[in-house]
Design an enzyme around this catalytic site. Structure first.
Site, PDB file in Angstrom:
ATOM      1  CG  HIS A  58      40.028  28.055  44.595  1.00 52.27           C
ATOM      2  ND1 HIS A  58      39.781  28.004  43.235  1.00 52.27           N
ATOM      3  CD2 HIS A  58      39.661  29.307  44.977  1.00 52.27           C
ATOM      4  CE1 HIS A  58      39.320  29.166  42.828  1.00 52.27           C
ATOM      5  NE2 HIS A  58      39.230  29.975  43.872  1.00 52.27           N
ATOM      6  CD  GLU A  59      38.855  30.427  48.346  1.00 57.12           C
ATOM      7  OE1 GLU A  59      39.497  31.510  48.307  1.00 57.12           O
ATOM      8  OE2 GLU A  59      37.901  30.183  47.604  1.00 57.12           O
TER       9      GLU A  59
END
Length: 262
Positions: free
Chosen positions: A57-58
């Site tokens: 996600h990051e």
């Protein structure tokens, strides 16, 4: 201006590879019933899989920001998928795992620091914010496809693995939906923020640090919780996951409460 990162800045962290290995080994242990404690193996599988998804996600935020013009991303270590490189390790990893343990819900936290001043164009800013939740969407689809394609069918012998996979998929669905809410502090707000007036952005800015906790708090309201998980169940059911299977996975996940099938 270059948007490339050096080889060392793009090298995958051993910590991330270790998390993937834990996910694979614990998943195999659940699938083959090799573990002496099925519940603990499910716990390891789900937690490691959840943290892997947080890293991806990051990474999606960081990679999109790099191509959007923030060339400082590589030097900060965000492209290595190392969760210890995030700006707020507590918000990025520890708090989301606590949310899973306490409420069986996936809610990513804030993590990578992006130098927005380096990025030009509202569409780029919106895409950077959307990249993270879209990664959760793709991860969720990948986890649900075995059910859709009939690769995994439910019976008592494979119930632990099937339910663990369903629970992890449910976490990805909840993460995507919640993080796309237009609430300050969440990615959904980041998508629309570039299109708001300067005055509106200034007024909403102080609430950003409380948005994550506020959403989690609202979900403790029984009516809201029931409506939200009812919608999540409809999404997972559309991909062929049997009703209640993710709940069984959460029961296995809470190994300290005993075997749910005993």
């Amino acid at each position: 201006m270059t948007t490339a990162a050096t080889r060392s800045e793009r090298q995958i962290s051993p910590i991330f590879l270790g998390l993937v290995a834990i996910m694979a080994v614990s998943g195999w242990a659940v699938w083959t019933d090799f573990s002496t404690s099925t519940g603990f193996a499910v716990f390891l599988f789900v937690v490691s899989g959840w943290v892997v998804s947080l890293c991806l996600h990051e990474y999606a935020h960081a990679r999109t920001a790099l191509h959007g013009g923030d060339i400082s991303i590589g030097a900060k270590g965000y492209l290595t998928l190392n969760p210890l490189k995030y700006t707020h390790a507590l918000l990025s990893v520890v708090l989301p795992v606590i949310f899973v343990i306490l409420g069986g819900i996936g809610l990513p936290g804030g993590a990578v620091f992006i130098e927005r001043g380096r990025i030009r164009g509202r569409w780029k800013h919106s895409l950077i914010s959307a990249a993270g939740p879209l990664t959760n969407v793709l991860f969720a689809i990948a986890l649900m496809l075995p059910f859709t394609l009939g690769v995994i069918t439910l019976d008592r012998t494979n119930a632990p693995f099937a339910s663990a996979l369903a629970f992890l998929a449910m976490l990805q669905v909840t993460a995507a939906i919640l993080n796309l809410l237009p609430v300050p502090g969440l990615d959904g707000y980041g998508v629309i923020e570039p299109w708001l007036s300067y005055r509106t952005r200034r007024q909403l800015e102080p609430f950003g640090q409380f948005g994550l906790l506020a959403v989690f708090g609202v979900l403790w309201i029984p009516e809201v919780n029931a409506a939200f998980f009812g919608f999540v169940d409809s999404v997972t059911a559309a991909f062929g996951i049997p009703d209640g299977l993710s709940g069984l996975g959460y029961a296995f996940f809470q190994f300290w409460k005993g075997d749910p099938l005993s």
